[in-house]
Design an enzyme around this catalytic site. Structure first.
Site, mmCIF file in Angstrom:
data_model
loop_
_atom_site.group_PDB
_atom_site.id
_atom_site.type_symbol
_atom_site.label_atom_id
_atom_site.label_comp_id
_atom_site.label_asym_id
_atom_site.label_seq_id
_atom_site.Cartn_x
_atom_site.Cartn_y
_atom_site.Cartn_z
ATOM 1 N N ARG A 20 0.849 -1.293 0.032
ATOM 2 C CA ARG A 20 -0.467 -0.444 -0.240
ATOM 3 C C ARG A 20 0.657 0.912 -0.038
ATOM 4 O O ARG A 20 0.385 2.115 -0.254
ATOM 5 C CB ARG A 20 -1.013 0.398 1.068
ATOM 6 C CG ARG A 20 -2.085 -0.812 1.240
ATOM 7 C CD ARG A 20 -3.286 -1.461 2.307
ATOM 8 N NE ARG A 20 -4.503 -1.821 2.114
ATOM 9 C CZ ARG A 20 -4.638 -1.983 2.976
ATOM 10 N NH1 ARG A 20 -5.067 -1.973 3.959
ATOM 11 N NH2 ARG A 20 -6.428 -2.183 2.302
ATOM 12 N N LYS B 239 -18.228 -16.786 2.085
ATOM 13 C CA LYS B 239 -19.803 -16.499 2.189
ATOM 14 C C LYS B 239 -20.226 -15.991 0.982
ATOM 15 O O LYS B 239 -20.394 -14.902 0.442
ATOM 16 C CB LYS B 239 -20.321 -16.147 4.124
ATOM 17 C CG LYS B 239 -19.563 -16.636 5.024
ATOM 18 C CD LYS B 239 -19.963 -16.046 5.905
ATOM 19 C CE LYS B 239 -19.717 -14.613 6.085
ATOM 20 N NZ LYS B 239 -19.515 -13.940 7.842
ATOM 21 N N GLY C 200 -12.808 -4.239 1.480
ATOM 22 C CA GLY C 200 -14.477 -4.105 1.255
ATOM 23 C C GLY C 200 -14.835 -2.544 -0.023
ATOM 24 O O GLY C 200 -15.537 -2.950 -0.163
ATOM 25 N N GLY D 63 -9.541 -7.842 -0.195
ATOM 26 C CA GLY D 63 -8.164 -8.481 0.237
ATOM 27 C C GLY D 63 -7.498 -9.721 0.248
ATOM 28 O O GLY D 63 -6.093 -9.963 -0.197
HETATM 29 P P1 ADP Z 1 -11.734 -11.412 -0.767
HETATM 30 O O1 ADP Z 1 -11.038 -10.828 0.713
HETATM 31 O O2 ADP Z 1 -10.690 -11.773 -1.725
HETATM 32 O O3 ADP Z 1 -13.426 -10.775 -0.637
HETATM 33 P P2 ADP Z 1 -13.152 -13.155 1.230
HETATM 34 O O4 ADP Z 1 -12.898 -12.859 2.216
HETATM 35 O O5 ADP Z 1 -14.869 -13.227 0.989
HETATM 36 O O6 ADP Z 1 -12.931 -12.961 0.242
HETATM 37 O O7 ADP Z 1 -12.986 -14.542 1.587
HETATM 38 C C1 ADP Z 1 -11.824 -15.546 1.594
HETATM 39 C C2 ADP Z 1 -11.995 -16.695 2.775
HETATM 40 O O8 ADP Z 1 -12.816 -17.674 2.267
HETATM 41 C C3 ADP Z 1 -9.982 -17.268 2.810
HETATM 42 O O9 ADP Z 1 -9.556 -17.023 4.333
HETATM 43 C C4 ADP Z 1 -10.834 -18.491 2.641
HETATM 44 O O10 ADP Z 1 -9.996 -19.715 3.649
HETATM 45 C C5 ADP Z 1 -12.110 -18.963 2.761
HETATM 46 N N1 ADP Z 1 -12.310 -19.834 1.678
HETATM 47 C C6 ADP Z 1 -11.985 -20.905 0.668
HETATM 48 N N2 ADP Z 1 -12.812 -21.569 0.217
HETATM 49 C C7 ADP Z 1 -13.626 -21.543 1.492
HETATM 50 C C8 ADP Z 1 -13.822 -22.804 1.175
HETATM 51 N N3 ADP Z 1 -14.530 -23.593 0.741
HETATM 52 N N4 ADP Z 1 -14.151 -23.087 3.369
HETATM 53 C C9 ADP Z 1 -14.254 -22.478 4.062
HETATM 54 N N5 ADP Z 1 -13.504 -21.357 3.999
HETATM 55 C C10 ADP Z 1 -12.904 -20.577 2.414
HETATM 56 MG MG MG Z 2 -10.938 -11.422 3.238
#
Ligand code: ADP
Ligand code: MG
Length: 394
Positions: free
Chosen positions: A37, A198, A374, A351
């Protein structure tokens, strides 16, 4: 949504107050653990300095909650910034008040001051007008380059713009340019890859993108809610029971709009998300009872890669599996490599996704990796971010 930028203003001899996102991770010894960053802010800071501005930089760091927390002082960030800029940085012990004003008043063209952590003052997150006015006294011009904080209406992202001419920095400009391209008249085929933990975190993004894309590839934990909604047994995989109806609605919406909606055919399942747990690659419909799906399987990865490589525009948000644990990282790696190979325009948001891409050493292989977790999600949901709204229109 064209905004004026630093390029549109004369800055020579002026004091420029720049909001950056220096909310960097620190290691246990309090040093900067990842300076991405800080590096991303350098083009704006160098541009201003080279054109003869005196630059006052401000950021938050962590969540001190409106009081001084010694471990969250900006000093280590200032040290790293000085190294990267190759010039001294005056690191101040506060961000408002007469002493800060005195130092800033003496700042010469080409010099840099870094204010103390903005969130040491409760007025920052409360967007207190007095605090915003106190910050505004430190500049003749305000530049916002903190895309990662643009979804928050705080004193340093919104309040201060009421008192000074407000323009975008070069990083902010780049974020807006790439993320807008996804929403306004995108190139086709346009493919969205969504994953992460999620469905509930990504509903708004999915809904908004479904009206624009040709295909959606869904992996990660969120895939299991869709699989469950279609009647599959998914063992102990993460499923949001209260989102099953919504998942069906989104599948219907995709069908109505002729969007190809691709769910995993095979997955890597295990008893637990640990490196030593017994695991197996199985069809998505055949996850053993009591096991959980923790990554997309190789067949799914190949299918996703095919769709990705034929795209002219790709947006990717959310890892395909629990990539932090090596046995469940292959799906995310395969997708990252496919996106890196894609000849079209490629944009990554989120992130954890950005962290995964960085960990794989592929950061430079994408057209744009958003610095806002976010903020990039809210942007893709179609929301107008308060920190962008207050900048002057072109
Ligand atoms: P981003 O920050 O890129 O938006 P998220 O925060 O939505 O991504 O998701 C990242 C998290 O999702 C990671 O910590 C990863 O371990 C978890 N994750 C990915 N696939 C699964 C799964 N099948 N079951 C549980 N957790 C998962
Ligand atoms: Mg995340």
């Amino acid at each position: 949504m064209e905004k004026r930028t630093v390029r549109d203003v004369d800055v020579a001899g002026r004091r420029v107050l720049v909001r950056v996102d220096f909310n960097v991770p620190l290691d246990p010894r309090g040093r900067v653990a990842d300076d991405r960053r800080i590096r991303e802010s350098l083009p704006t800071l160098r541009d201003l300095l080279e054109r003869g501005a005196a630059v006052v930089v401000m950021s938050h760091l962590g969540r001190p909650g409106g009081r001084v927390v010694e471990a969250l002082r900006m000093a280590p960030v200032g040290e790293r910034l000085a190294q990267l800029l190759g010039r001294p940085v005056h690191v101040l012990r506060d961000c408002v008040g007469p002493e800060v004003e005195a130092v800033v008043a003496r700042l010469q063209p080409g010099e840099v001051a870094l204010l103390e952590n903005l969130r040491f003052h409760p007025g920052e997150e409360a967007n207190d007008p007095e605090f915003a006015r106190a910050l505004a006294r430190l500049g003749d011009l305000y530049v916002n380059d903190a895309f990662g904080t643009a979804h928050r209406a705080h004193a340093s992202t919104v309040g201060v713009a009421a008192h000074l001419p407000a323009v975008a920095g070069l990083l902010m400009e780049k974020e807006i340019r790439y993320l807008s391209r996804l929403l306004e008249g995108p190139d086709h085929p346009f493919v969205a890859i969504l994953g992460g933990k999620k469905v509930s975190d990504k509903i708004g993004v999915l809904r908004n993108l479904l009206t624009r894309v040709d295909a959606v590839l869904v992996g990660g934990g969120m895939a299991y809610t869709f699989l469950r909604a279609q009647g599959y047994g998914v063992g102990r995989s993460v499923v949001e029971e209260d989102k099953l109806d919504l998942a069906r609605d989104l599948l219907d919406l995709a069908r109505q709009r002729g969007v190809e909606f691709v769910l995993p055919e095979d997955v890597v399942a295990a008893e637990r998300p640990t490196p030593d747990a017994p695991r197996r690659t199985v069809l998505a419909a055949e996850i053993p009872d009591g096991w959980m799906g923790l990554d997309i399987g190789p067949r799914t990865a190949r299918r996703f890669a095919e769709v990705i490589e034929g795209a002219r525009l790709v947006v990717w948000n959310g890892p395909m599996g629990v990539f932090e644990v090596e046995p469940f990282a292959a799906g995310t790696r395969a997708v990252a490599e496919a996106v890196a190979r894609c000849p079209g325009t490629t944009v990554v948001g989120g992130g954890d996704t950005a962290a995964a891409v960085e960990q794989l050493g592929l950061l430079d292989r994408f057209d744009h990796v958003s610095t806002g977790g976010g903020a990039s999600l809210e942007f893709l949901e179609g929301k107008e971010l308060p920190g962008i709204r207050v900048l002057q229109d072109r």
